[in-house]
Design a protein around this motif. Structure first.
Motif, PDB file in Angstrom:
ATOM      1  N   LYS A   1      19.951  49.807  46.061  1.00  0.00           N
ATOM      2  CA  LYS A   1      19.740  48.568  45.315  1.00  0.00           C
ATOM      3  C   LYS A   1      18.710  48.757  44.210  1.00  0.00           C
ATOM      4  N   LYS A   2      17.856  49.774  44.366  1.00  0.00           N
ATOM      5  CA  LYS A   2      16.810  50.036  43.385  1.00  0.00           C
ATOM      6  C   LYS A   2      17.314  50.892  42.216  1.00  0.00           C
ATOM      7  N   VAL A   3      18.548  51.365  42.311  1.00  0.00           N
ATOM      8  CA  VAL A   3      19.092  52.294  41.318  1.00  0.00           C
ATOM      9  C   VAL A   3      20.088  51.563  40.428  1.00  0.00           C
ATOM     10  N   ARG A   4      19.806  51.513  39.141  1.00  0.00           N
ATOM     11  CA  ARG A   4      20.758  50.950  38.190  1.00  0.00           C
ATOM     12  C   ARG A   4      21.787  52.016  37.842  1.00  0.00           C
ATOM     13  N   MET A   5      23.046  51.698  38.024  1.00  0.00           N
ATOM     14  CA  MET A   5      24.091  52.686  37.754  1.00  0.00           C
ATOM     15  C   MET A   5      25.386  51.981  37.386  1.00  0.00           C
ATOM     16  N   PHE A   6      26.253  52.720  36.734  1.00  0.00           N
ATOM     17  CA  PHE A   6      27.543  52.178  36.329  1.00  0.00           C
ATOM     18  C   PHE A   6      28.579  53.298  36.361  1.00  0.00           C
TER      19      PHE A   6
ATOM     20  N   TYR B   1      29.402  57.276  39.539  1.00  0.00           N
ATOM     21  CA  TYR B   1      28.431  56.259  39.186  1.00  0.00           C
ATOM     22  C   TYR B   1      27.210  56.957  38.612  1.00  0.00           C
TER      23      TYR B   1
ATOM     24  N   ASN C   1      31.211  42.240  32.616  1.00  0.00           N
ATOM     25  CA  ASN C   1      31.056  41.980  34.042  1.00  0.00           C
ATOM     26  C   ASN C   1      32.409  42.176  34.741  1.00  0.00           C
TER      27      ASN C   1
ATOM     28  N   LYS D   1      23.404  57.036  36.863  1.00  0.00           N
ATOM     29  CA  LYS D   1      22.117  56.347  36.773  1.00  0.00           C
ATOM     30  C   LYS D   1      21.759  56.043  35.321  1.00  0.00           C
TER      31      LYS D   1
ATOM     32  N   THR E   1      34.188  48.214  42.326  1.00  0.00           N
ATOM     33  CA  THR E   1      33.052  47.305  42.461  1.00  0.00           C
ATOM     34  C   THR E   1      32.935  46.787  43.888  1.00  0.00           C
TER      35      THR E   1
END
Length: 218
Positions: free
Chosen positions: A118-123, A215, A2, A217, A104
């Protein structure tokens, strides 16, 4: 892991504390990253490069160090790249964590502006630090998820680490007809798709340093 944001969202939304503009889906946070951090990571880059000077001076086809990459190595030298980069996430975990703290904060702010994300998980994983010397740059129009291997890239980010004289080294966007001048600590985030074709313009009189990545997906 995190990542604790450098600045929480409520302070990112406070215009007295955070200088932010967003046009054509290009988010810009003016002088967001502290100048001392920018200076420190530039010094780190030069230390890494200078400690491997014998490798740097070799032909790129014989390049040996996995952490230092001449731009000519990309696309078999066919894309007119003239720069030098290192992967911060592989070479210095402390710097990588700090960079991700800045990112971040900015990406939370960007997602607040465009809440479909907000619906997209990404890093963001890779952190590339890049030096472009006078006469160099990546001058071909391109977008960041064009290749099948890069299709999962959702957003592109950049952090300018030093000032570049006006009229040099801008990030230019084709369809938006905009140019962004490198300024110490400024963060830029934009979509990785074909709507945001861009290129880096030539630097003429000074070195240009940036951090950049994507970033992805998941």
């Amino acid at each position: 892991m995190n990542i604790q944001p450098y600045r929480p969202l409520e302070l990112m939304l406070d215009s007295k504390l955070t200088k932010f503009e967003c046009n054509d889906f290009i988010g810009v946070w003016d002088s967001f990253v502290p100048a001392p951090f920018c200076e420190t990571i530039i010094k780190y880059f030069e230390d890494v490069v200078n400690n491997r000077s014998s490798i740097i001076e070799s032909e790129f086809s014989e390049y040996e160090d996995p952490c230092i990459t001449p731009g000519e190595m990309h696309y078999d030298g066919a894309m007119n790249r003239k720069d030098l980069s290192i992967s911060i996430n592989y070479t210095n975990q402390r710097f990588a964590y700090q960079v991700n703290q800045f990112l971040t904060s900015c990406v939370m702010h960007y997602i607040h502006e465009f809440d479909q994300l907000k619906k997209v998980r990404m890093f963001s994983s890779d952190i590339k630090m890049q030096k472009t010397s006078p006469g160099g740059g990546y001058h071909m129009w391109h977008y960041e998820n064009a290749a099948a291997s890069h299709a999962q890239r959702e957003l592109t980010w950049m952090i300018y680490l030093n000032d570049v004289p006006m009229g040099e080294g801008e990030t230019e966007f084709l369809y938006q007809r905009k140019r962004y001048q490198p300024k110490t600590g400024t963060v830029v985030i934009f979509p990785a798709g074909m709507t945001h074709v861009h290129k880096g313009n030539t630097v003429l009189t000074t070195d240009k340093y940036i951090l950049t990545g994507w970033y992805i997906k998941v």
